[in-house]
Design a protein around this motif. Structure first.
Motif, PDB file in Angstrom:
ATOM      1  N   HIS A   1     -53.131 -34.337   6.165  1.00  0.00           N
ATOM      2  CA  HIS A   1     -52.359 -33.578   5.191  1.00  0.00           C
ATOM      3  C   HIS A   1     -51.698 -32.398   5.909  1.00  0.00           C
ATOM      4  CE1 HIS A   1     -51.583 -30.974   1.688  1.00  0.00           C
ATOM      5  NE2 HIS A   1     -51.525 -32.126   1.020  1.00  0.00           N
ATOM      6  N   ILE A   2     -50.556 -31.974   5.424  1.00  0.00           N
ATOM      7  CA  ILE A   2     -49.790 -30.901   6.064  1.00  0.00           C
ATOM      8  C   ILE A   2     -50.612 -29.614   6.158  1.00  0.00           C
ATOM      9  CG2 ILE A   2     -48.677 -30.086   3.956  1.00  0.00           C
ATOM     10  CD1 ILE A   2     -47.016 -30.353   7.407  1.00  0.00           C
ATOM     11  N   PHE A   3     -51.532 -29.396   5.229  1.00  0.00           N
ATOM     12  CA  PHE A   3     -52.402 -28.217   5.285  1.00  0.00           C
ATOM     13  C   PHE A   3     -53.194 -28.199   6.587  1.00  0.00           C
ATOM     14  CE2 PHE A   3     -56.711 -26.545   4.806  1.00  0.00           C
ATOM     15  CZ  PHE A   3     -56.430 -25.226   4.521  1.00  0.00           C
ATOM     16  N   TRP A   4     -53.734 -29.353   6.987  1.00  0.00           N
ATOM     17  CA  TRP A   4     -54.535 -29.416   8.211  1.00  0.00           C
ATOM     18  C   TRP A   4     -53.665 -29.233   9.449  1.00  0.00           C
ATOM     19  CZ3 TRP A   4     -59.171 -28.231   7.403  1.00  0.00           C
ATOM     20  CH2 TRP A   4     -59.810 -28.626   6.234  1.00  0.00           C
ATOM     21  N   THR A   5     -52.464 -29.729   9.413  1.00  0.00           N
ATOM     22  CA  THR A   5     -51.553 -29.530  10.527  1.00  0.00           C
ATOM     23  C   THR A   5     -51.210 -28.055  10.681  1.00  0.00           C
ATOM     24  OG1 THR A   5     -50.637 -31.738  10.246  1.00  0.00           O
ATOM     25  CG2 THR A   5     -49.287 -30.150  11.444  1.00  0.00           C
ATOM     26  N   ILE A   6     -50.947 -27.378   9.586  1.00  0.00           N
ATOM     27  CA  ILE A   6     -50.661 -25.947   9.625  1.00  0.00           C
ATOM     28  C   ILE A   6     -51.896 -25.168  10.064  1.00  0.00           C
ATOM     29  CG2 ILE A   6     -50.067 -23.941   8.191  1.00  0.00           C
ATOM     30  CD1 ILE A   6     -48.235 -25.890   6.593  1.00  0.00           C
ATOM     31  N   ALA A   7     -53.077 -25.586   9.610  1.00  0.00           N
ATOM     32  CA  ALA A   7     -54.316 -24.923  10.017  1.00  0.00           C
ATOM     33  C   ALA A   7     -54.551 -25.081  11.518  1.00  0.00           C
ATOM     34  CB  ALA A   7     -55.493 -25.484   9.230  1.00  0.00           C
ATOM     35  N   ILE A   8     -54.265 -26.250  12.062  1.00  0.00           N
ATOM     36  CA  ILE A   8     -54.408 -26.473  13.499  1.00  0.00           C
ATOM     37  C   ILE A   8     -53.437 -25.582  14.261  1.00  0.00           C
ATOM     38  CG2 ILE A   8     -53.978 -28.169  15.322  1.00  0.00           C
ATOM     39  CD1 ILE A   8     -55.197 -30.273  13.383  1.00  0.00           C
ATOM     40  N   MET A   9     -52.198 -25.537  13.812  1.00  0.00           N
ATOM     41  CA  MET A   9     -51.193 -24.700  14.467  1.00  0.00           C
ATOM     42  C   MET A   9     -51.589 -23.232  14.404  1.00  0.00           C
ATOM     43  SD  MET A   9     -48.263 -24.463  15.931  1.00  0.00           S
ATOM     44  CE  MET A   9     -47.013 -23.245  16.220  1.00  0.00           C
ATOM     45  N   ALA A  10     -52.015 -22.768  13.237  1.00  0.00           N
ATOM     46  CA  ALA A  10     -52.416 -21.366  13.074  1.00  0.00           C
ATOM     47  C   ALA A  10     -53.644 -21.056  13.926  1.00  0.00           C
ATOM     48  CB  ALA A  10     -52.695 -21.067  11.605  1.00  0.00           C
ATOM     49  N   GLY A  11     -54.605 -21.950  13.959  1.00  0.00           N
ATOM     50  CA  GLY A  11     -55.798 -21.741  14.774  1.00  0.00           C
ATOM     51  C   GLY A  11     -55.473 -21.638  16.242  1.00  0.00           C
ATOM     52  N   TRP A  12     -54.560 -22.478  16.698  1.00  0.00           N
ATOM     53  CA  TRP A  12     -54.176 -22.441  18.108  1.00  0.00           C
ATOM     54  C   TRP A  12     -53.435 -21.143  18.435  1.00  0.00           C
ATOM     55  CZ3 TRP A  12     -49.857 -22.249  21.205  1.00  0.00           C
ATOM     56  CH2 TRP A  12     -50.073 -22.563  22.545  1.00  0.00           C
ATOM     57  N   VAL A  13     -52.500 -20.762  17.589  1.00  0.00           N
ATOM     58  CA  VAL A  13     -51.734 -19.536  17.824  1.00  0.00           C
ATOM     59  C   VAL A  13     -52.657 -18.317  17.789  1.00  0.00           C
ATOM     60  CG1 VAL A  13     -49.958 -18.015  16.850  1.00  0.00           C
ATOM     61  CG2 VAL A  13     -49.533 -20.467  17.042  1.00  0.00           C
ATOM     62  N   ILE A  14     -53.561 -18.259  16.837  1.00  0.00           N
ATOM     63  CA  ILE A  14     -54.500 -17.131  16.759  1.00  0.00           C
ATOM     64  C   ILE A  14     -55.403 -17.100  17.995  1.00  0.00           C
ATOM     65  CG2 ILE A  14     -56.498 -16.230  15.486  1.00  0.00           C
ATOM     66  CD1 ILE A  14     -55.041 -17.239  12.917  1.00  0.00           C
ATOM     67  N   GLY A  15     -55.888 -18.260  18.417  1.00  0.00           N
ATOM     68  CA  GLY A  15     -56.730 -18.321  19.607  1.00  0.00           C
ATOM     69  C   GLY A  15     -56.008 -17.861  20.851  1.00  0.00           C
ATOM     70  N   VAL A  16     -54.783 -18.295  21.029  1.00  0.00           N
ATOM     71  CA  VAL A  16     -54.008 -17.884  22.210  1.00  0.00           C
ATOM     72  C   VAL A  16     -53.687 -16.394  22.137  1.00  0.00           C
ATOM     73  CG1 VAL A  16     -51.775 -18.162  23.362  1.00  0.00           C
ATOM     74  CG2 VAL A  16     -53.100 -20.165  22.721  1.00  0.00           C
TER      75      VAL A  16
END
Length: 126
Positions: A97-112
């Motif tokens: 679902h697009i929610f999980w894709t956005i969550a993955i993107m946000a998690g990666w950006v926050i981690g970096v």
């Protein structure tokens, strides 16, 4: 290289789900961001347990957590886990679902970003 590969995997996963983010520029930006984040976040010198002239406390560090080390550790974990999930989605050809894709993107950006901030903190204080 690990950070760039991480950015590549997350960018490919996000780009395959969100058409507006499927450009080569987006992929290159993600790869550069990952490389910079992993370089700065993993190469952080720790603080000494106590200053040489200070009396050591009973538990060593006085119970304080070094902000830079904490940001580096959590940021590296978050970026690595989201990259791992992205690789899993790509390899298994899942369509989350697009929610999980956005969550993955946000998690990666926050981690970096946590890694970059940790690296900046350690370089400012030395």
């Amino acid at each position: 290289m690990a950070g760039a590969a991480s950015g590549l995997f997350v960018a490919v996963h996000v780009g395959s789900s969100v058409a507006a983010l499927a450009s080569q520029g987006f992929i290159v930006i993600m790869m550069i961001g990952g490389a910079v984040g992993f370089y700065l976040g993993i190469d952080t010198p720790p603080l000494p347990l106590h200053a040489p002239e200070d009396e050591p406390s009973r538990n060593g560090a006085g119970g304080k957590v070094d902000t830079a080390e904490f940001l580096s550790a959590v940021g590296t974990f978050l970026a690595a886990m989201t990259a791992f999930v992205s690789v899993g989605v790509i390899v298994l050809r899942e369509d989350p679902h697009i929610f999980w894709t956005i969550a993955i993107m946000a998690g990666w950006v926050i981690g970096v970003m946590m890694q970059i901030i940790a690296g900046a903190i350690t370089r400012i204080r030395t």
